[in-house]
Design an enzyme around this catalytic site. Sequence first.
Site, PDB file in Angstrom:
ATOM      1  N   GLN A   1      16.691  31.348  67.005  1.00  0.00           N
ATOM      2  CA  GLN A   1      15.682  30.678  67.844  1.00  0.00           C
ATOM      3  C   GLN A   1      15.278  29.311  67.308  1.00  0.00           C
ATOM      4  OE1 GLN A   1      14.687  31.510  70.760  1.00  0.00           O
ATOM      5  NE2 GLN A   1      15.568  33.565  70.835  1.00  0.00           N
TER       6      GLN A   1
ATOM      7  N   HIS B   1      14.018  40.321  65.379  1.00  0.00           N
ATOM      8  CA  HIS B   1      14.882  40.781  66.460  1.00  0.00           C
ATOM      9  C   HIS B   1      15.666  41.983  65.919  1.00  0.00           C
ATOM     10  CE1 HIS B   1      18.328  40.604  69.231  1.00  0.00           C
ATOM     11  NE2 HIS B   1      17.612  39.828  70.006  1.00  0.00           N
TER      12      HIS B   1
ATOM     13  N   CYS C   1      14.060  42.926  72.428  1.00  0.00           N
ATOM     14  CA  CYS C   1      14.820  43.361  71.246  1.00  0.00           C
ATOM     15  C   CYS C   1      13.947  43.321  69.998  1.00  0.00           C
ATOM     16  CB  CYS C   1      16.076  42.523  71.041  1.00  0.00           C
ATOM     17  SG  CYS C   1      17.211  42.624  72.407  1.00  0.00           S
TER      18      CYS C   1
END
Lengths: 143, 403
Positions: free
Chosen positions: B195, B115, B358
């Site tokens: 995540q 990310h 992203c």
Amino acid sequence: MDLKSLYREIVNEHNLRPSHKAAIENPDVVLRGVNPSCGDDISLQLKFDGNVISDAGFVGTGCAISQASADIMIDNIIGLEKEEALKQAELFMGMIKGEVLSENQFDELGEAAALQDISHMPARVKCAELGWRTMKEIIDNKK
Amino acid sequence: MQDYRKDFPIFISTDCVYLDNAATSQRPQSVIDAVSDFYVQSNANPLRGLYDLSMKATERYESARKKAASFIGAGRADEIIFTRNTTESINLAAYSYGDDAVKEGDEIVISIMEHHSNLLPWQRLAKEKKARLVFMEPDESGVIPEKEIEDKICEKTKIVAIAQVSNVMGIRNPVEKIIDRAHRMGAVVLIDGAQSVPHMKVNVTELDADMFAFSSHKMMGPMGIGVLYVKKSIMEKMKPFLMGGEMIEYVTREDATFAELPHKFEAGTVNAADAYGLDAAIDYLNMVGYDYIEKRDTELVNQMMEGMKKMGHITIYGSDDPSKHNGIVTFNVEGVHPHDVSSILNEDGICIRAGHHCAQPLMQFMKVGSTARASAYFYNTKEEIDRFLDCLSRVREVAGYGS
């Protein structure tokens, strides 16, 4: 046909079967326009005859709205004087930012007026603007 | 299936099919109540007051720190720094640890799947120090091969920063192998858990991670509060991040000494109410249990992938195995731009993400401009996925590709 399906039909038509999505012969100016956040990426080509936009085309990739909007714009501006094209760009950008247009102004925008609903989709405003913004940049730079 | 949906007031107030959980989850009533209760029952500026109300605020803030520590298996509460989110956690690590640890010619290793929040802080550091930023790359199914780990992490490596779970592929990275290799080369490892924490049990001590970052808002807690775990031995060497109130011990006109760990890294009035909300979110998550969450993740992903395969004209990215997606299905509809897919689905009340997620370098690596992403969490239902698939099957028609 309601407004929503009219909009969809016009966008789909210009996205899937564009009239101007191709390089033109001997363009005077080529300028790339990009929306980095969503990946719309076009290269707008203009040819001038004095003050008049005599031919235009574009190549590139992007979402249906960005591609259709650029195609519709080119339909509109071929044959216009620079100042007239800039005025249309101003009307168009005002419309999709939610400004209220008069009936005459809508007429002036022609098919581009079908994109009016974009004003309710803030995330898509940049997509619809891309072609117009790039055209404005070319003409502003030539001044 | 357990009826957890009734705990989430947003599912009562709207009829949307919410499939953007990898961006942010929804919050149960208990979390909303905890934040509100902090202001109703215990609002005062924590950490400084000598009166009961401030002490109650402090107690709630510090109990959230203890809860967060035990939640990720940290040995001590003072190894937990509260931040705004994962992005701020990683920036803190890059400034306060990285600025002193990285010198010209050194290397920082990340992966191409990161990310932007686990890329830009290291890009900044590498540029300033004239260090090299090195990227580990995955194979077709999204797995970083062992050889890649051996090749990229070497004696020059000072820091390795890697996501435990990719926010695009949903796949779990081999962080154990990466940590082992990095430690053998003398490098420090930061794991981005944004995540992973919502979907799998994490134990930083067993992992032997040196630093670990995650956000509250992706695991049903409030927005605006995040965590950076740092091993005590490393935190002791780190310089402060932001300067100001609440992080000092003694201040003169020219100089200052800093508060004890971890307060040295928490300048200004802290976000105690949301920390208390995170405390409630951890309780809720533990009540639901990771066994149940992982089971539901796999069921829902399986249903999405099977449905998409039957439809045709759809490319699914990442592993073929639904249990390796952590709720995330990234895909493209042939001929339709992901933004149009998302807009068309929105008209039917279905919320999915479209764009580069992203992770622009990963999109470039995958040679796609952007993708669509549906991400489920345990509270999503089979019926919702049916509705999503039904609408998805009509997207091409709406976009003008005959029926």
